[in-house]
Design a protein around this motif. Structure first.
Motif, PDB file in Angstrom:
ATOM      1  N   GLY A 229      40.327  48.501  27.724  1.00  0.00           N
ATOM      2  CA  GLY A 229      41.171  49.498  27.086  1.00  0.00           C
ATOM      3  C   GLY A 229      41.929  50.231  28.164  1.00  0.00           C
ATOM      4  O   GLY A 229      42.046  49.761  29.300  1.00  0.00           O
ATOM      5  N   SER A 260      29.385  53.048  29.820  1.00  0.00           N
ATOM      6  CA  SER A 260      29.038  51.926  30.710  1.00  0.00           C
ATOM      7  C   SER A 260      30.297  51.151  31.083  1.00  0.00           C
ATOM      8  O   SER A 260      30.389  49.938  30.871  1.00  0.00           O
ATOM      9  N   GLY A 262      34.292  51.415  33.529  1.00  0.00           N
ATOM     10  CA  GLY A 262      35.017  52.091  34.595  1.00  0.00           C
ATOM     11  C   GLY A 262      36.210  51.269  35.021  1.00  0.00           C
ATOM     12  O   GLY A 262      36.613  50.315  34.345  1.00  0.00           O
ATOM     13  N   ASP A 313      29.809  42.530  41.861  1.00  0.00           N
ATOM     14  CA  ASP A 313      30.574  41.839  40.830  1.00  0.00           C
ATOM     15  C   ASP A 313      31.895  41.364  41.440  1.00  0.00           C
ATOM     16  O   ASP A 313      32.535  42.104  42.204  1.00  0.00           O
ATOM     17  N   SER A 384      25.477  48.938  33.337  1.00  0.00           N
ATOM     18  CA  SER A 384      25.806  49.068  31.913  1.00  0.00           C
ATOM     19  C   SER A 384      24.570  49.278  31.065  1.00  0.00           C
ATOM     20  O   SER A 384      24.636  49.952  30.041  1.00  0.00           O
TER      21      SER A 384
ATOM     22  N   SER B  76      48.210  58.362  36.444  1.00  0.00           N
ATOM     23  CA  SER B  76      47.995  56.948  36.114  1.00  0.00           C
ATOM     24  C   SER B  76      47.217  56.804  34.805  1.00  0.00           C
ATOM     25  O   SER B  76      46.482  57.705  34.410  1.00  0.00           O
ATOM     26  N   ASP B  77      47.411  55.664  34.168  1.00  0.00           N
ATOM     27  CA  ASP B  77      46.649  55.313  32.960  1.00  0.00           C
ATOM     28  C   ASP B  77      46.078  53.915  33.164  1.00  0.00           C
ATOM     29  O   ASP B  77      46.522  52.943  32.540  1.00  0.00           O
ATOM     30  N   PRO B  78      45.086  53.793  34.049  1.00  0.00           N
ATOM     31  CA  PRO B  78      44.611  52.448  34.418  1.00  0.00           C
ATOM     32  C   PRO B  78      43.767  51.811  33.320  1.00  0.00           C
ATOM     33  O   PRO B  78      43.193  52.517  32.481  1.00  0.00           O
ATOM     34  N   PRO B  79      43.675  50.472  33.325  1.00  0.00           N
ATOM     35  CA  PRO B  79      42.770  49.793  32.398  1.00  0.00           C
ATOM     36  C   PRO B  79      41.319  50.120  32.744  1.00  0.00           C
ATOM     37  O   PRO B  79      40.989  50.355  33.910  1.00  0.00           O
ATOM     38  N   ILE B  80      40.472  50.111  31.722  1.00  0.00           N
ATOM     39  CA  ILE B  80      39.040  50.311  31.929  1.00  0.00           C
ATOM     40  C   ILE B  80      38.316  49.132  31.308  1.00  0.00           C
ATOM     41  O   ILE B  80      38.772  48.569  30.314  1.00  0.00           O
ATOM     42  N   GLU B  81      37.184  48.757  31.913  1.00  0.00           N
ATOM     43  CA  GLU B  81      36.447  47.575  31.471  1.00  0.00           C
ATOM     44  C   GLU B  81      34.957  47.865  31.418  1.00  0.00           C
ATOM     45  O   GLU B  81      34.468  48.729  32.149  1.00  0.00           O
ATOM     46  N   PRO B  82      34.233  47.114  30.585  1.00  0.00           N
ATOM     47  CA  PRO B  82      32.772  47.267  30.581  1.00  0.00           C
ATOM     48  C   PRO B  82      32.194  46.895  31.947  1.00  0.00           C
ATOM     49  O   PRO B  82      32.685  45.970  32.608  1.00  0.00           O
ATOM     50  N   TYR B  83      31.128  47.596  32.334  1.00  0.00           N
ATOM     51  CA  TYR B  83      30.457  47.300  33.606  1.00  0.00           C
ATOM     52  C   TYR B  83      29.327  46.294  33.393  1.00  0.00           C
ATOM     53  O   TYR B  83      28.255  46.456  33.932  1.00  0.00           O
ATOM     54  N   GLY B  84      29.554  45.316  32.596  1.00  0.00           N
ATOM     55  CA  GLY B  84      28.474  44.348  32.454  1.00  0.00           C
ATOM     56  C   GLY B  84      28.884  43.240  31.513  1.00  0.00           C
ATOM     57  O   GLY B  84      29.854  43.397  30.778  1.00  0.00           O
ATOM     58  N   PRO B  85      28.199  42.119  31.561  1.00  0.00           N
ATOM     59  CA  PRO B  85      27.189  41.842  32.576  1.00  0.00           C
ATOM     60  C   PRO B  85      27.855  41.615  33.922  1.00  0.00           C
ATOM     61  O   PRO B  85      29.031  41.222  33.958  1.00  0.00           O
ATOM     62  N   PRO B  86      27.148  41.852  35.033  1.00  0.00           N
ATOM     63  CA  PRO B  86      27.762  41.594  36.329  1.00  0.00           C
ATOM     64  C   PRO B  86      28.116  40.114  36.471  1.00  0.00           C
ATOM     65  O   PRO B  86      27.391  39.253  35.994  1.00  0.00           O
ATOM     66  N   ARG B  87      29.240  39.857  37.095  1.00  0.00           N
ATOM     67  CA  ARG B  87      29.682  38.460  37.265  1.00  0.00           C
ATOM     68  C   ARG B  87      29.672  38.085  38.733  1.00  0.00           C
ATOM     69  O   ARG B  87      30.039  38.904  39.566  1.00  0.00           O
TER      70      ARG B  87
END
Lengths: 453, 87
Positions: A229, A260, A262, A313, A384, B76-87
């Motif tokens: 998002g 969870s 960032g 990651d 997370s 700024s309006d940066p994208p945000i993403e879930p922190y998981g699962p780690p890749r």
């Protein structure tokens, strides 16, 4: 930070350390080193001096034939200790100046190869987390999340899946849930994914909490993936949560917010130092609204991130200090990850943070067999999972301790103070103040209640 | 960066139209679906999402938002993403 300190004490002392028939201690060699907590369980070790094998060789070069002298006048001694993370630079430069017998200070990095990383199997399961969080003891104290709104800012929650996975009903607060305008769907009825994992993990310690489903990460943007998002969506979500909080009566005011997510990369941000920057700038609108919501009475938790040095990651693009923006906010708790054996997972981001140096604040459990929401056999993983695990503990506390009685700032301090410290010097940038300790929290709340009575 | 954020202080009851009038912004420049979002009700501080050009034109970079008819930002309006699962 763990360090090795090389000293050159008197030849008699070096001879004693080198003699296996003599018992020497670290205190004999290095007592009173300023700013160093000496590891007294580590016996001092004599180290030979490298010397040129041929007469006339360069005494400073290691790139020539060498011999190694253990003669007491040549050899040195190494001891082990710890220096506070935020004092390392000054202490390391001052030690040789203040103590003439200190030759040098070296890092003593962990050489364990068993840190849990992405792709590793689960370490324990959610019942282990339940036991480690003393959920039965929390429940006996009436701390089970009853009546506490717990907002899961994520990819949406699937209530039917949660019910099946947990074996009992879960409460979705439809009325106070919220979605960005570009997201269609019903609260509690989103596809099973990351957000459902977070909800499951938050319910471990707070099984009776009311979940507010806030699927900000489903918001679509041009060129984005299906699960991301924009920070502006999170701002709008927080504005809604402020209304939720303000509408509550003072005597039961509580709102726990688990985040969870960032920003992985500085690519879409203004550079650090630019006044419009997010990562390092407390004046960015999102950082302002986080502070404003916390001041109004919300407990806000952010995952520290998965950019730990041992197995970061692949998306991590900040060259250093990866705990950025609100994930390092002074009025939020930044949560690192440990496995159920109590060891930091290798991907858990280390401090210092960008808005506040002392990040992460504390660690909670991750990488356990839990919801299964990420796929069959996949552990609930990443910071997370650690973040909602800690958020559940906070929500459990809020069942009996509204924010008008125990402010978010006081609860943050209580959690830091009761955390199980993993270093000899208090705060460190791997574990923060330590691992969440529910028993310590219960004891502290009892003391506080007795004092108030 | 296609769109940016700006902040503005407005007396209650604040509306998006009032913010656009104050900052001389057109509908083409503002994400009207996003609207006017309160950041800190106690300080009458709001945020809007606007085009990068508009943000540069009206932004004054005062941090908390301006009282002088200029906006705070652009941010700024940066994208945000879930922190998981780690890749």
């Amino acid at each position: 930070m763990r360090v090795l300190i090389q000293l050159r004490p008197s030849p008699d002392l070096v001879a004693a350390v080198a003699d296996p028939s003599v018992s020497s201690t670290a205190s004999d060699v290095a007592d009173g080193l300023p700013g160093v907590v000496l590891d007294r369980s580590y016996a001092p070790v004599a180290v030979p001096r490298p010397m040129p094998a041929s007469p006339g060789g360069d005494p400073l070069s290691l790139n020539q034939p060498l011999v190694f002298s253990m003669a007491p006048q040549d050899a040195s001694v190494v001891v082990r200790g710890e220096i506070a993370d935020d004092e390392v630079t000054s202490r390391v430069s001052l030690l040789p100046a203040t103590r003439r017998d200190v030759v040098a200070v070296y890092a003593d990095p962990a050489i364990e190869t068993t840190l849990t990383c992405a792709g590793d199997p689960a370490v324990g399961d959610w019942r282990d987390v339940e036991r480690l969080l003393r959920v039965a003891d929390l429940s006996a104290e009436g701390l089970d999340g009853s009546g506490v709104p717990l907002a899961v800012i994520d990819t949406g929650v699937n209530a039917a899946y949660l019910k099946a996975a947990r074996g009992h009903d879960v409460t979705i607060d439809h009325e106070r849930s919220w979605s960005p305008k570009s997201v269609s769907g019903t609260p509690g009825d989103f596809p099973v994914d990351h957000g459902t994992m977070c909800a499951f993990d938050s319910l471990i310690a707070a099984p009776k909490a009311s979940l507010l489903d806030v699927p900000v990460l489903l918001s679509r943007r041009q060129g984005g993936s299906t699960l991301d998002g924009l920070l502006s969506d999170a701002i709008a979500a927080y504005a809604h949560l402020r209304d939720v909080l303000d509408a509550q009566p003072a005597e039961s005011r509580a709102l726990v917010v688990t985040n969870s997510w960032g920003s992985f990369s500085p690519r879409w941000d203004f550079p650090a130092g630019h006044p419009g920057n997010y990562s390092d700038n407390p004046a960015h609108p999102f950082n302002l609204i986080v502070g404003s919501l916390a001041e109004a009475g919300a407990d806000i938790l952010f995952a520290a991130g998965n950019c730990g040095t041992q197995c970061r990651d692949g998306r991590c693009a900040y060259p250093d200090r990866p705990i950025v923006g609100a994930n390092s906010h002074p009025r939020a708790l930044s949560i690192g990850g440990i496995d159920t054996n109590g060891t930091r997972v290798g991907y858990s981001s280390q401090g210092p943070g960008r808005l506040t140096a002392r990040k992460p604040d504390i660690c909670a459990y991750t990488h356990f067999a839990g919801s299964g929401a990420l796929g069959d056999g996949e552990p609930d993983s990443g910071t997370s999972a650690a973040c909602p695990v800690a958020a559940g503990l906070v929500a459990a506390v809020r069942s009996r301790w509204p924010s008008t009685v125990l402010s978010p700032a006081q609860l943050r301090t209580l959690l830091r103070r009761t955390a199980d410290d993993r270093s000899a010097v208090g705060y460190d940038h791997d574990y923060g103040y330590g691992v969440v300790d529910a028993a310590g929290v219960i004891a502290a709340l009892r003391r506080r209640a007795a004092k108030a009575a | 960066m296609a769109e940016v954020l700006i902040t503005v202080r407005l007396p209650a009851p604040a509306t998006l139209e009032a913010a656009m009038r104050r900052l001389d912004l057109s509908e083409d420049e503002v994400d009207t679906a996003y609207g006017l979002v309160p950041i800190d009700p106690d300080k009458n501080l709001y945020v809007l999402r606007v085009t990068e050009d508009a943000g540069r034109r009206v932004g004054g970079h005062d941090g908390g938002g301006a009282d002088d008819g200029k906006a705070g930002g652009p941010y700024s309006d940066p994208p945000i993403e879930p922190y998981g699962p780690p890749r």
